[in-house]
Design a protein around this motif. Structure first.
Motif, mmCIF file in Angstrom:
data_model
loop_
_atom_site.group_PDB
_atom_site.id
_atom_site.type_symbol
_atom_site.label_atom_id
_atom_site.label_comp_id
_atom_site.label_asym_id
_atom_site.label_seq_id
_atom_site.Cartn_x
_atom_site.Cartn_y
_atom_site.Cartn_z
ATOM 1 N N UNK A 163 0.817 -1.219 0.000
ATOM 2 C CA UNK A 163 0.000 0.000 0.000
ATOM 3 C C UNK A 163 0.852 1.271 0.000
ATOM 4 N N UNK A 164 2.094 1.170 0.470
ATOM 5 C CA UNK A 164 2.971 2.346 0.481
ATOM 6 C C UNK A 164 3.248 2.848 -0.941
ATOM 7 N N UNK A 165 3.134 1.948 -1.913
ATOM 8 C CA UNK A 165 3.440 2.316 -3.308
ATOM 9 C C UNK A 165 2.302 3.081 -3.976
ATOM 10 N N UNK A 166 1.127 3.146 -3.341
ATOM 11 C CA UNK A 166 0.002 3.879 -3.933
ATOM 12 C C UNK A 166 0.327 5.356 -4.119
ATOM 13 N N UNK A 167 1.278 5.869 -3.324
ATOM 14 C CA UNK A 167 1.629 7.283 -3.417
ATOM 15 C C UNK A 167 2.261 7.652 -4.761
ATOM 16 N N UNK A 168 2.796 6.648 -5.480
ATOM 17 C CA UNK A 168 3.500 6.941 -6.726
ATOM 18 C C UNK A 168 2.560 7.086 -7.925
ATOM 19 N N UNK A 169 1.372 6.540 -7.818
ATOM 20 C CA UNK A 169 0.422 6.603 -8.939
ATOM 21 C C UNK A 169 -0.903 7.135 -8.397
#
Length: 459
Positions: A78-84
């Motif tokens: 879920x931390x990667x949601x910030x990139x898209x």
């Protein structure tokens, strides 16, 4: 309108023929359908049962030498949601999976869409490693995961609360937290005052916040000029609208909890010459049918009517609870073994036993297409939220001659208003196939008219 494509499928479509997976004629016919419906070729091939989604993914994996991932068995970081952003995820059918150092692995329905990859690389500065995935599963996971981000915090409303959203107004504070608190304050006051429709109107310098209760619309205050742009952007983002667009109408949906009860708000942004007028309609979850219609005999009659071909007409004034009642009817009274389908501008709540569909003008799925194609699905019961055109009236009337049950809504302030509106000759055939009318006079008063009562008292 932009043409909807899948560059990967378009590039490899004739390889499907060479590999004897699809015939040349089928590819050409599917391409014509894709062009006419403004959808991508891959979805047409799958929807037409020319190839399964699994077969297509396996073929693409082999041709592109890109691994495929089954999202049903995968938990993303879920931390990667910030990139898209949510907008990018929906537009490009892409979802971040995980990050190792500066490499971000993403799942895509169209890995040869280099434009979308370049946009994300440019904005994030990351190296992007794409894998292949099902478009339907990607869209499903986008809605699941991004709902965790664009969410209004829970609202607690007590009977003795003195609620005034302007108490949250701090003119110089442009932070996301302040804007969200301001919006929560507006929603809380609307719930407290039993208001189901509110408007944000940019008529002069400020953004006025108007509540509508019954036939009366009244102002509850104004959001100052400095906060208008960030507030509207925040509001649109929460409801999955494009915050950069104000020249064309947009329709979206927002879910939020009030005292642990999940409510849905439908947002409509509409351009006016001074800016935008944004409408918000609040819908409560459907209740058990017995809680709305207290008379058990009436509920049994309604249950009998839904098993017969004909029209069940739910009438009442604006915001009287027509849709609320229809949802309860569909959820509680749809007979086992019967297929119920809906055609809605936007679904207010998900009904587990009903096949719901939303009109989507941006991809060409309008009412005309819905009417043309829904019969191929062989539904037994069809709900449409309101009939606004003569063609629509004629089509839905004709469904009853094909042994279908139609449930729809009709706006009428009272019985006399209903009689007056149905004097128009366009309604003559429609009236003849009405099995029953359920009229909502007030929250506690619902009147039922069967065929005999309709003939005797109404028409």
């Amino acid at each position: 309108m932009d043409v909807v494509t899948n560059k990967t499928i378009d590039k490899l479509k004739y390889d499907l023929v060479r590999n004897h997976l699809i015939s040349f004629d089928d590819i050409e016919h599917a391409q014509e359908i894709a062009n006419a419906q403004n959808t991508n070729l891959g979805q047409v091939l799958i929807n037409s049962n020319l190839i399964t989604e699994e077969q297509l993914l396996k073929f693409l994996e082999t041709m592109l030498h890109i691994p495929s991932v089954n999202l049903d068995d995968y938990e993303i970081d879920k931390k990667c949601l910030q990139y898209i952003t949510y907008k990018e995820a929906i537009q490009y059918k892409i979802l971040p999976l995980f990050q190792i150092e500066d490499t971000l692995t993403v799942i895509m329905a169209d890995p040869l869409d280099l434009y979308s990859l370049d946009k994300i690389i440019e904005r994030t500065g990351k190296t992007i490693e794409p894998v292949l995935g099902s478009q339907n599963s990607i869209l499903k996971k986008i809605n699941e995961y991004y709902e965790l981000k664009g969410k209004v915090q829970d609202i607690i409303s007590k009977e003795d609360d003195e609620t005034n959203w302007a108490d949250e107004l701090h003119k110089e504070d442009l932070s996301e937290e302040h804007l969200q608190n301001l919006f929560r304050g507006i929603l809380k006051q609307a719930i407290k005052e039993d208001v189901h429709e509110l408007f944000f109107e940019h008529l002069q310098d400020d953004l006025t916040v108007n509540f509508k209760k019954g036939d009366e619309t009244y102002s509850t205050g104004s959001i100052p000029t400095l906060l208008i742009s960030p507030f509207v952007q925040m509001l649109k983002s929460l409801c999955a609208l494009d915050p950069t667009i104000s020249e064309i109408p947009q329709l979206g949906k927002l879910s939020f909890n009030v005292n642990s009860i999940k409510l849905t708000a439908i947002i409509s942004a509409y351009p006016i010459i001074t800016g935008e007028r944004i409408s918000l309609k609040i819908y409560h979850p459907p209740e058990k049918i017995e809680e709305i219609i207290k008379n058990q005999e009436t509920v049994l009659k309604l249950k009998q009517e839904i098993e017969q071909s004909g029209i069940i007409l739910v009438c009442g004034s604006s915001l009287s609870g027509k849709t609320h009642l229809v949802y309860s009817i569909l959820r509680d009274l749809t007979p086992k073994g019967k297929i119920a389908m809906t055609i809605e501008s936007i679904a207010k709540y998900k009904l587990d036993n009903v096949r719901q569909s939303e009109l989507n003008e941006s991809v060409g799925f309008n009412l005309d297409k819905a009417m043309r194609y829904i019969e191929f699905q062989s539904p037994d019961i069809v709900y449409f939220e309101g009939i606004a055109t003569k063609d629509g009236l004629d089509f839905f009337t004709s469904l009853t001659f094909k042994n279908k049950t139609l449930i729809t809504e009709f706006l009428a302030d009272n019985i006399d208003d209903l009689r007056r509106k149905f004097l128009y000759p366009e309604f003559s055939m429609f009236k003849s196939v009405i099995n029953c009318i359920v009229f909502i006079h007030s929250k506690d008063t619902v009147e039922f008219f069967d065929k005999e009562a309709i003939t005797r008292y109404l028409f």
